[in-house]
Design an enzyme around this catalytic site. Sequence first.
Site, PDB file in Angstrom:
ATOM      1  N   GLU A 171     -15.977  15.133  -1.566  1.00  0.00           N
ATOM      2  CA  GLU A 171     -15.168  14.438  -0.549  1.00  0.00           C
ATOM      3  C   GLU A 171     -15.985  13.483   0.330  1.00  0.00           C
ATOM      4  OE1 GLU A 171     -15.265  18.410   2.326  1.00  0.00           O
ATOM      5  OE2 GLU A 171     -14.123  16.651   2.909  1.00  0.00           O
ATOM      6  N   THR A 220     -17.745  18.957  -7.551  1.00  0.00           N
ATOM      7  CA  THR A 220     -17.948  19.986  -6.522  1.00  0.00           C
ATOM      8  C   THR A 220     -17.646  21.345  -7.132  1.00  0.00           C
ATOM      9  OG1 THR A 220     -17.052  21.069  -4.556  1.00  0.00           O
ATOM     10  CG2 THR A 220     -15.666  19.396  -5.522  1.00  0.00           C
ATOM     11  N   ILE A 221     -18.513  22.288  -6.855  1.00  0.00           N
ATOM     12  CA  ILE A 221     -18.244  23.638  -7.349  1.00  0.00           C
ATOM     13  C   ILE A 221     -17.012  24.201  -6.656  1.00  0.00           C
ATOM     14  CG2 ILE A 221     -20.658  24.112  -7.922  1.00  0.00           C
ATOM     15  CD1 ILE A 221     -20.613  26.066  -5.456  1.00  0.00           C
ATOM     16  N   ASP A 222     -16.676  23.669  -5.464  1.00  0.00           N
ATOM     17  CA  ASP A 222     -15.557  24.217  -4.686  1.00  0.00           C
ATOM     18  C   ASP A 222     -14.189  23.864  -5.278  1.00  0.00           C
ATOM     19  OD1 ASP A 222     -17.480  25.133  -3.003  1.00  0.00           O
ATOM     20  OD2 ASP A 222     -17.037  23.783  -1.344  1.00  0.00           O
ATOM     21  N   MET A 277     -19.160  30.879  -2.314  1.00  0.00           N
ATOM     22  CA  MET A 277     -19.010  29.599  -1.606  1.00  0.00           C
ATOM     23  C   MET A 277     -17.542  29.187  -1.557  1.00  0.00           C
ATOM     24  SD  MET A 277     -22.240  27.165  -2.370  1.00  0.00           S
ATOM     25  CE  MET A 277     -23.814  27.481  -1.554  1.00  0.00           C
ATOM     26  N   ARG A 291     -15.928  26.394   1.404  1.00  0.00           N
ATOM     27  CA  ARG A 291     -15.904  26.096   2.843  1.00  0.00           C
ATOM     28  C   ARG A 291     -14.468  26.046   3.362  1.00  0.00           C
ATOM     29  NH1 ARG A 291     -18.901  20.867   3.293  1.00  0.00           N
ATOM     30  NH2 ARG A 291     -20.871  21.932   3.589  1.00  0.00           N
ATOM     31  N   GLU A 322     -16.852  32.084   1.874  1.00  0.00           N
ATOM     32  CA  GLU A 322     -17.655  31.926   3.102  1.00  0.00           C
ATOM     33  C   GLU A 322     -16.831  31.384   4.274  1.00  0.00           C
ATOM     34  OE1 GLU A 322     -20.666  28.891   2.355  1.00  0.00           O
ATOM     35  OE2 GLU A 322     -19.144  27.555   1.525  1.00  0.00           O
ATOM     36  N   THR A 334     -27.053  30.424  -5.851  1.00  0.00           N
ATOM     37  CA  THR A 334     -27.114  30.775  -7.296  1.00  0.00           C
ATOM     38  C   THR A 334     -25.882  30.198  -8.001  1.00  0.00           C
ATOM     39  OG1 THR A 334     -25.963  32.873  -6.924  1.00  0.00           O
ATOM     40  CG2 THR A 334     -28.365  32.962  -6.973  1.00  0.00           C
TER      41      THR A 334
HETATM   42  O1  F6P Z   1     -20.839  21.673  -2.115  1.00  0.00           O
HETATM   43  C1  F6P Z   1     -20.024  22.430  -1.295  1.00  0.00           C
HETATM   44  C2  F6P Z   1     -20.724  23.685  -0.939  1.00  0.00           C
HETATM   45  O2  F6P Z   1     -20.992  24.335  -2.115  1.00  0.00           O
HETATM   46  C3  F6P Z   1     -19.939  24.557   0.047  1.00  0.00           C
HETATM   47  O3  F6P Z   1     -19.150  25.529  -0.540  1.00  0.00           O
HETATM   48  C4  F6P Z   1     -21.036  25.138   0.907  1.00  0.00           C
HETATM   49  O4  F6P Z   1     -20.576  25.414   2.200  1.00  0.00           O
HETATM   50  C5  F6P Z   1     -22.043  24.057   0.926  1.00  0.00           C
HETATM   51  O5  F6P Z   1     -21.950  23.415  -0.309  1.00  0.00           O
HETATM   52  C6  F6P Z   1     -23.461  24.526   1.199  1.00  0.00           C
HETATM   53  O6  F6P Z   1     -24.343  23.524   0.842  1.00  0.00           O
HETATM   54  P1  F6P Z   1     -25.807  23.304   1.440  1.00  0.00           P
HETATM   55  O7  F6P Z   1     -26.391  24.629   1.727  1.00  0.00           O
HETATM   56  O8  F6P Z   1     -26.494  22.576   0.346  1.00  0.00           O
HETATM   57  O9  F6P Z   1     -25.634  22.467   2.653  1.00  0.00           O
END
Ligand code: F6P
Length: 341
Positions: free
Chosen positions: A103, A125-127, A169, A171, A221, A272
């Site tokens: 995004e 994005t993994i999300d 993960m 967000r 998370e 991971t």
């Molecule tokens: O790319 C999104 C994400 O995987 C979120 O789920 C997570 O909050 C964030 O990345 C954490 O990323 P970093 O620790 O690299 O800032």
Amino acid sequence: MRIGVLTGGGDCPGLNAVIRAVVRKGIEAHGWEIVGFRNGWQGPLEGKSKPIGLDQVEDILTRGGTILGSSRTNPYKIDGGVDRIKAVLADQGIDALVAIGGEDTLGVAKKLTDDGVGVVGVPKTIDNDLGATDYTFGFDTAVHIATESIDRLRTTAESHHRALVVEVMGRHAGWIALHSGLAGGANVILVPERQFSVDKVVQWVERRFEREYAPIIVVAEGAVPEGGAEVLTSGEKDAFGHVRLGGVGTWLAEEIAQRTGKESRAVVLGHTQRGGTPTAYDRVLATRFGLHAVDAVHDGDFGVMVALRGTDIVRVKLSEATAELKTVPLERYQEAEVFFG
Ligand code: F6P
């Protein structure tokens, strides 16, 4: 033509597969020169780039991470950032950019297109929370890793008659929690889209213990207890204004232990989920996205993102893709509730 490519935001398995596809098709089908920009938008801001030829992409299909590096740099937060990018692109003779990101990276791509730069977006994005595409690559790999972890945690939880809270993960969107929780047979799944009642979680956990099973609770998370707030690792914000989440799993494990008198442990899967080799599904999706991004550049169709609709790759406006996050609909979450407790 000289085409720039960059990867921005959190890394994700499959980025290298996109880069490889862009380079292979760009060079072999169109005779283009491909230039790799380093570390997301920092590359075009600071002129950090290097040509990528066929040799550089020979062995990268299966490799996690990104050979270009990544960052969460936001040129719109830097004085004169956009003018600097335009100057660097002109100086290096870059005709168009392929921006691979989520995004934030694609939000910048959209604004740059409005500011006259030719950009084609590729969703990662993994999300799995990007709008306008059914799936993003990286998600399948993350779910696979989380599911395997849940399978492993279940046997140790059962041996010790403990509750195990697995923090994954996610967000703003609970896709990883929902899919890995369903695939791993979790007894409770908690997502950011729906505030949870700790009393209810405790009831489900107790019901599970009564049946001599060890409960597994999968929590995203970004999940929030009723009347509470997101649990943060620190108050620090990145260039796109995101705080660092983390800790809800540990907090919940302590609540469960206190209220049930049973031993509880929390495991945070963290990065991971983003590391290592992509699954076959993600390699294919990433490769197809890369090939279709080249087609869009070839057609001069800028301001678009390639997207998955069913089994087809289509083009959607970057404005549509970045307008709204794709969160878990309530009815999808409710499907899973029959397995709770
Ligand atoms: O790319 C999104 C994400 O995987 C979120 O789920 C997570 O909050 C964030 O990345 C954490 O990323 P970093 O620790 O690299 O800032």
